[in-house]
Design an enzyme around this catalytic site. Structure first.
Site, short mmCIF file in Angstrom:
data_model
loop_
_atom_site.label_atom_id
_atom_site.label_comp_id
_atom_site.label_asym_id
_atom_site.label_seq_id
_atom_site.Cartn_x
_atom_site.Cartn_y
_atom_site.Cartn_z
N HIS A 240 -15.78 6.79 -9.61
CA HIS A 240 -14.97 5.92 -8.75
C HIS A 240 -15.43 4.47 -8.82
CE1 HIS A 240 -12.54 6.25 -4.73
NE2 HIS A 240 -12.09 5.30 -5.50
N ARG B 218 -0.70 -2.48 -1.96
CA ARG B 218 -0.97 -1.82 -0.68
C ARG B 218 0.18 -1.99 0.31
NH1 ARG B 218 -6.02 -0.16 -1.61
NH2 ARG B 218 -7.40 -1.50 -2.82
N TYR C 46 -12.07 10.03 0.36
CA TYR C 46 -10.87 9.94 1.20
C TYR C 46 -10.96 10.92 2.37
CZ TYR C 46 -8.95 7.65 -2.99
OH TYR C 46 -8.75 6.83 -4.08
N LEU D 219 1.76 -1.33 -5.64
CA LEU D 219 2.63 -2.00 -4.67
C LEU D 219 1.85 -2.97 -3.79
CD1 LEU D 219 4.91 1.00 -3.67
CD2 LEU D 219 5.49 -0.94 -5.15
#
Length: 339
Positions: free
Chosen positions: A131, A214, A62, A212
């Protein structure tokens, strides 16, 4: 529906720490969803802790480490109050912004954990995830290397993301896995094929990301290509543009109907559905919706106090089977590709 009281807690993995039943996904603070007001994002972190959110989720990809660095002051100020999760395995390129590689080899894992510890400004990671899975690297090697980090005190618990039920069982046999992080929402239910039953069997906590959809499930946008800013990666996801977006937006009608009946928002209905997967399947579920705004954080946590009726759950049941488009343009690194 809003409530600023403390949310309930749940055990993270068998014998693990108590965490709030909803965590916070921090990815969007640093990348992928357009510009961020950093002061507002820091305020949101504090607000999350105030209402009982204690699981904070990041990853080395990120912002190419920027998200971990951003979190470091918050981690330092609240180290004993939070459960800190980060991830390794997705490799980026300095020369090609679109490149994504997957590495699970032990040497890379050790390199990655040292870098994450340094950026986060801590000497231990509470929950360390793989990940993405490289099927060419045996779990004996990759999870074995992660287990060594536990022995050394650099990591407390291990997690996996986007693995099948068979893979979860195989990894768990090498070292206990505390949490499985996979996409799970009204729009995305492939995790239920094999991973959820395996998690129930093994006592693994499910940590749904993108609960949600995205942002699409909230009604915040109806067509990513037309409504979202440049640099927002949702503009390139199949579900959110063109005819797919039109088809999928129409699927939200029962969500809005139920929201009106509860005096709630569409986001709260979508989150309540995910939270109730715990009772439906008999396992611990700690979703990690992401937000950079205090108001959205309080809206999201309010959903933990909302219970949908059996009739409402039945009306939401068909949605996932009618969704148009894949979760990603390239699904090759997801568990669905290996089912």
């Amino acid at each position: 529906m809003s409530d600023t009281g403390k949310i309930a807690t749940a055990e993270l993995g068998t014998g693990g720490p108590q965490v709030g039943v909803q965590g916070l996904g921090c990815m969007g603070i640093s990348e992928f969803y357009g510009d961020t007001d950093e002061a507002a994002a820091r305020d949101t972190l504090e607000a999350a802790l105030d209402v009982g959110v204690t699981l904070f989720d990041t990853a080395d990809i990120y912002g190419s480490g920027a998200n971990e660095t951003f979190l470091a002051p918050f981690v330092g100020a609240h180290r004993d109050e939070i459960t800190l999760a980060t991830k390794f395995a997705i490799e980026r390129s300095d020369t090609d912004p679109n490149f994504r590689g997957v590495r699970n080899d032990p040497a890379y894992i050790r390199q990655a954990v040292e870098a994450s510890l340094r950026r986060l400004g801590t000497d231990v990671i509470d929950l360390y995830y793989m990940h993405r899975r490289d099927p060419l690297v045996p779990f004996a090697d990759s999870v074995g290397a992660m287990a060594e980090l536990v022995k050394e005190g650099k990591v407390k618990q291990l997690g996996l993301s986007e693995v099948t039920g068979a893979e979860l069982r195989e990894a768990h046999a090498v070292h206990p896995i505390a949490a499985l992080q996979s996409e799970w929402s009204l729009f995305s239910r492939d995790v239920e094929i094999s991973a959820v039953p395996a998690a129930v069997e093994l006592g693994v906590t499910l940590v749904p990301y993108s609960p949600l959809g995205r942002g699409f499930l909230t009604g915040a946008f109806a067509d990513a290509a037309k409504e979202l800013s440049e640099g927002d990666f949702r503009k390139h996801q199949p579900r959110f543009t063109g005819e797919n977006a039109k088809t999928n937006a129409a699927l939200l009608e029962p969500v809005h109907t139920i929201a009106a009946a509860h005096g709630a928002t569409a986001a709260q209905i979508a989150l309540a559905w995910v939270q109730q997967r715990a009772q439906v399947h008999g396992l611990t579920v700690v979703p990690i919706p992401g937000t950079r705004k205090r108001s959205r954080l309080l809206e999201n946590t309010g959903a933990t106090r909302l219970t949908l009726t059996e009739q409402e759950l039945r009306s939401l049941e068909p949605i996932a089977g009618q969704v148009a488009g894949d979760r990603y343009p390239d699904m090759s690194s997801t568990a669905a590709a290996r089912e």
